[in-house]
Scaffold this motif. Structure first.
Motif, mmCIF file in Angstrom:
data_model
loop_
_atom_site.group_PDB
_atom_site.id
_atom_site.type_symbol
_atom_site.label_atom_id
_atom_site.label_comp_id
_atom_site.label_asym_id
_atom_site.label_seq_id
_atom_site.Cartn_x
_atom_site.Cartn_y
_atom_site.Cartn_z
ATOM 1 N N ARG A 285 0.831 -1.196 0.000
ATOM 2 C CA ARG A 285 0.000 0.000 0.000
ATOM 3 C C ARG A 285 0.872 1.256 0.000
ATOM 4 N N ALA A 286 2.018 1.168 0.670
ATOM 5 C CA ALA A 286 2.927 2.316 0.678
ATOM 6 C C ALA A 286 3.422 2.648 -0.720
ATOM 7 N N THR A 287 3.606 1.609 -1.553
ATOM 8 C CA THR A 287 4.046 1.839 -2.927
ATOM 9 C C THR A 287 2.990 2.605 -3.708
ATOM 10 N N VAL A 288 1.720 2.198 -3.564
ATOM 11 C CA VAL A 288 0.634 2.901 -4.264
ATOM 12 C C VAL A 288 0.533 4.337 -3.766
ATOM 13 N N ARG A 289 0.714 4.527 -2.477
ATOM 14 C CA ARG A 289 0.648 5.885 -1.940
ATOM 15 C C ARG A 289 1.758 6.754 -2.522
ATOM 16 N N SER A 290 2.942 6.186 -2.651
ATOM 17 C CA SER A 290 4.044 6.977 -3.210
ATOM 18 C C SER A 290 3.801 7.301 -4.675
ATOM 19 N N TRP A 291 3.109 6.393 -5.390
ATOM 20 C CA TRP A 291 2.756 6.708 -6.787
ATOM 21 C C TRP A 291 1.806 7.898 -6.835
ATOM 22 N N GLU A 292 0.811 7.906 -5.953
ATOM 23 C CA GLU A 292 -0.175 8.987 -5.982
ATOM 24 C C GLU A 292 0.391 10.285 -5.407
ATOM 25 N N ASN A 293 1.450 10.198 -4.617
ATOM 26 C CA ASN A 293 2.100 11.416 -4.121
ATOM 27 C C ASN A 293 3.092 11.984 -5.119
ATOM 28 N N GLY A 294 3.446 11.197 -6.122
ATOM 29 C CA GLY A 294 4.406 11.651 -7.104
ATOM 30 C C GLY A 294 5.845 11.433 -6.717
ATOM 31 N N ARG A 295 6.110 10.740 -5.604
ATOM 32 C CA ARG A 295 7.492 10.498 -5.199
ATOM 33 C C ARG A 295 8.152 9.456 -6.083
ATOM 34 N N THR A 296 7.389 8.451 -6.504
ATOM 35 C CA THR A 296 7.896 7.423 -7.402
ATOM 36 C C THR A 296 6.874 7.172 -8.488
ATOM 37 N N THR A 297 7.276 6.460 -9.521
ATOM 38 C CA THR A 297 6.376 6.082 -10.614
ATOM 39 C C THR A 297 6.535 4.597 -10.890
ATOM 40 N N PRO A 298 5.463 3.930 -11.240
ATOM 41 C CA PRO A 298 5.571 2.502 -11.561
ATOM 42 C C PRO A 298 6.329 2.286 -12.869
ATOM 43 N N ARG A 299 6.945 1.131 -12.976
ATOM 44 C CA ARG A 299 7.720 0.810 -14.165
ATOM 45 C C ARG A 299 7.424 -0.608 -14.612
ATOM 46 N N GLY A 300 7.699 -0.836 -15.862
ATOM 47 C CA GLY A 300 7.577 -2.187 -16.409
ATOM 48 C C GLY A 300 6.147 -2.684 -16.398
ATOM 49 N N THR A 301 5.995 -3.944 -16.001
ATOM 50 C CA THR A 301 4.659 -4.559 -16.000
ATOM 51 C C THR A 301 3.748 -3.889 -14.977
ATOM 52 N N ASN A 302 4.302 -3.414 -13.877
ATOM 53 C CA ASN A 302 3.462 -2.725 -12.896
ATOM 54 C C ASN A 302 2.843 -1.465 -13.490
#
Length: 410
Positions: free
Chosen positions: A37-54
């Motif tokens: 869930r922390a990964t999804v939160r960081s995507w929505e905060n703009g700190r990280t972006t998903p890559r590849g198949t994700n």
């Protein structure tokens, strides 16, 4: 060789809007993609972006090409991990080995989980976890820029303080010291609020400060900390807490952060100011020491569960955020006044020195020198016969003196 272009990804705000439009929580998206869930939160905060198949699966999920049924959150009580990610091993979280793991998830994907309850009720149910009790409706979102500093601080305090008190209790075994450490950490955070508010992980900043204050060796000099506090009532909890307190402080903190709070090895190493291999060795030695005394806790999952139970058994309530902010402001005023008073005394002493100090050069006095050739001074002694006769003659003369000095009439 050409690279396949990545799937276009909406902006973070648009990703959040698309998720909410489908009535999905961050936990639903995380379960569908196999991430935390922390990964999804960081995507929505703009700190990280998903890559590849994700990235492809995330875009399909947001656009409705992939349907997900919202799931119910696990109602397990929040115990230790209000400032960490979920408890179960997530993809990429490797167990420590004699050789440290080479692949670990980025630190930005490990964000704190909230703890809305002050303490769980000891009732039968699912195994307690070190993540917090969080329903889709109560899921914490990033602080809005429109919040005032007071509101943002209160939100962070309500998000972290209850579980952070439990963490600190496991580190020290003292209830009052745990509360005091958390309050001092948040008071310092309020004093440095611009710095903390701009930090990528404010909860981690407060957690590290509270743990360092709790483990300070200066507490041994305080009278009220010389006597131990009553241990937990349950024999099993008392045995585990006794084993934890016998570990060196740095080993105890490493074990709590990794097996209790749920941080990954690089994050644990960074927070304890050690290299990743050193943190791995500390963790292995701490686990070995616990398993030697309590063989039933040799499994990390069982150790994690028991840490959660010991923390949940104590009713440790944090103070209100307004009280903490007021205490921080009072402390800041006290130190400000002390600094002003010290400055005034220093200026006064400097002025007095300048007024009384000589303003010109005064050569020093030359040291004394011995004078040669002067006869020594003779001390008086007995009179000789001639001196005695002279004295008798002088006494026998007239008052006016010898005759030769008396004037005669002409």
């Amino acid at each position: 060789m050409t690279r396949t272009p990545e799937t276009p990804l909406p902006s973070p705000k648009e990703c959040r809007r698309l998720r909410e439009a489908q009535s999905l929580s961050q936990a639903d998206v995380a379960a569908a993609l196999g991430v935390t869930r922390a990964t999804v939160r960081s995507w929505e905060n703009g700190r990280t972006t998903p890559r590849g198949t994700n990235r492809d699966a995330y875009v399909r999920l947001l656009t409705g090409a992939q349907k997900v049924t919202p799931h119910q959150e696990n109602p397990a009580p929040a115990l230790v991990g209000a400032a960490t990610g979920p408890v179960q091993a997530s993809p990429g979280r490797a167990e420590p080995a004699p050789e440290p793991p080479s692949e670990t998830p980025p630190a930005s994907e490990l964000a704190p989980e909230p703890d809305p309850e002050l303490g769980p009720d000891p009732a039968p149910g699912p195994e307690p976890e070190l993540g917090s009790e969080l329903s889709p409706e109560a899921e914490p979102e990033p602080l809005s820029p429109s919040l005032t500093p007071d509101q943002a601080f209160d939100a962070l305090y309500a998000f972290c303080a209850p579980a952070l008190v439990r963490q600190t209790y496991l580190l020290t075994g003292r209830r009052e010291l745990a509360r005091e450490s958390v309050e001092c950490a948040f008071q310092l955070a309020w004093y440095r609020w611009p710095e903390v508010a701009m930090d990528r992980d404010p909860a981690g900043w407060v957690r590290a400060t509270a743990h360092e204050f709790a483990l300070s060796p200066w507490h041994r000099l305080r009278p009220r900390h010389r006597n131990p506090e009553p241990p937990p009532a349950a024999p099993a909890d008392r045995a585990l807490l006794d084993v934890l307190l016998q570990l060196p402080p740095v080993y105890r903190r490493t074990l709590l952060l990794y097996d209790g709070v749920g941080l990954d090895l690089p994050e644990t190493a960074a927070e304890t100011e050690a290299s990743t291999p050193a943190a791995a060795n500390r963790l292995l030695h701490a686990r070995e020491a616990v398993a030697t005394r309590l063989p039933e806790l040799a499994e990390p999952k069982e150790l994690h569960r028991r840490l959660a139970e010991v923390a949940s058994a104590e009713r440790l309530h944090a103070a209100k955020p307004t009280t903490v902010r007021w205490g921080g402001e009072q402390r800041a005023r006290h130190w400000t006044r002390a600094a002003i008073a010290f400055t005034v005394v220093l200026i006064g002493a400097t002025t007095l020195t300048l007024r009384t100090a000589p303003d010109h050069y005064e050569p020093p006095l030359a040291p004394g020198a011995t004078v040669h050739g002067v006869p020594p001074r003779v001390a008086p002694g007995p009179l000789s016969a001639e001196q005695l006769a002279l004295r008798a003659k002088l006494k026998g003369e007239t008052v006016s003196g010898p005759e030769r000095l008396v004037p005669e009439a002409g």
